[in-house]
Write an enzyme that holds these catalytic residues in place. Sequence first.
Site, mmCIF file in Angstrom:
data_model
loop_
_atom_site.group_PDB
_atom_site.id
_atom_site.type_symbol
_atom_site.label_atom_id
_atom_site.label_comp_id
_atom_site.label_asym_id
_atom_site.label_seq_id
_atom_site.Cartn_x
_atom_site.Cartn_y
_atom_site.Cartn_z
ATOM 1 N N LYS A 177 -7.878 -16.475 14.658
ATOM 2 C CA LYS A 177 -9.182 -15.952 15.064
ATOM 3 C C LYS A 177 -9.017 -14.735 15.959
ATOM 4 C CE LYS A 177 -13.326 -17.098 17.748
ATOM 5 N NZ LYS A 177 -14.143 -18.161 18.379
ATOM 6 N N HIS A 203 -3.478 -21.727 -31.110
ATOM 7 C CA HIS A 203 -4.832 -21.674 -30.537
ATOM 8 C C HIS A 203 -5.302 -23.056 -30.088
ATOM 9 C CE1 HIS A 203 -5.250 -17.456 -31.494
ATOM 10 N NE2 HIS A 203 -4.852 -17.716 -32.728
#
Length: 510
Positions: free
Chosen positions: A140, A272
């Site tokens: 922070k 696929h």
Amino acid sequence: MSTTKKATSALISVFHKDGLAPIVKKFQELGITIYSTGGTEKFVRDLGIDVVPVEDVTSYPSILGGRVKTLHPKVFGGILNRQDNENDQKQLAEFEIPQIDIVIVDLYPFEKTVASGASEQDIIEKIDIGGISLIRAAAKNFKDVLCVSSMEDYTEVLELISANNGTTTLEDRKRFAAKSFNVSSHYDTAIFNYFNKDKQETVLKISETNGQVLRYGENPHQKGFFFGDFDAMFDKLHGKELSYNNLLDVDAAVNLMGEFKNDEPTFAILKHNNACGLASRSSLHQAYVDALAGDPVSAFGGVLISNKEIDKATAEEIHKLFCEVVIAPSYAADALEILKGKKNRIILIQNEVELPQTSVRTCLNGVLVQDKDFITDAKADLKTATKTAPTTQEVEDLIFASKLCKHTKSNTIVLAKNKQLYASGTGQTSRVDALNQAIHKANTFNFDLKGAVMASDAFFPFPDCVEIAGNSGISSVIQPGGSIKDELSVEYCNSNGISMVMTGTRHFKH
């Protein structure tokens, strides 16, 4: 206001100490005061380097069995004070709080402790309180403090402070703050998911810290990324980098072959996301030859997977085919050399890892989550619905076809015989279309459907499918059942000597 900061002090409190010694020695060289706790303090002292115990700053010992060590205003005040704020600096002086410029902290190994099968009490003790608080405070206050929250960053930090004599830029500190919040958020996600493993809270939290940029997505104009530990699941022995589409096919291949993990030698070829070839045989070589026969045209550029070690004879056959990926639990040395003959061919060894129990996909402006389909139709699940019961061979083929049907795009029909995929109809808008596609494909490759079996991923709303199948020579059918018109399909089968079994389990795959 200068955005560069020269560190004069550091707080170090870590669980993992590998790679820490060079940093500590550099701090000593630069005259940076080191504050520390417990085992880390001893580690620094054993290096012959001066260290200030946090207890000397707070006037409080480590208490509650080590649960409370750094949770004190003199520690967090030293981290959270704003160095350009006059009142903050007055309060530091008033309460004799030392300035802390660098915080090096990591967290107790919560995820590893859970994965080890430890007791709940041991797991709870690995929920870090002080460490997570220090990380959040330092990150922070990145304008003044450099926060290092992982041993993976030690090398980079050492290079940074060495190159600049302990001075960091705002950009450096902000970048490390982002790393730190990634660590803290991932940690909290892991803890929540542990407590919510019974899904008492309808909340989805996913955190993957292993990210890989792919060449592109499904198409070159789309960006693509993979988040996960690919290296834990596979040993990549050869070939180019896997693409987005490769990874989808590999996923489909792994899921399909999981159904045959403990079976006789089985080989599958996928394209696929769907199998275009699958066979189980007494030898892997014959399994591959028969899998390829299922559709040698679609096999071009496909993904190949085996449930057994690939031997030389099988590798020689595979080498004749252009394929993208080969996956197996192992390879004979001479087989591996043959397969490496194509420089771009991707060769993977699949390792034993625990896979997710749920599947997640984006949908509309959110996500869909579901349990994976872990039900595999077995002989005990088959309920004969017709006067004629399937033969022993037909039962084996029905189970074989059902396993494949479960992993094929819906609507789907699978035709099989002697544990060999003859053809499948995939992703069709009607079951009749799927069946007609499968029959046409089987005929194209000269398969005799007389005595073959048919698997359907869902019930037949009308008897048209079994009629078409019967006219093509299909002798046995497996389906979940559940249609209000099931009796019409059963009646047709009874009238034409076809056996039908129902499982009670639908296997849609959308």
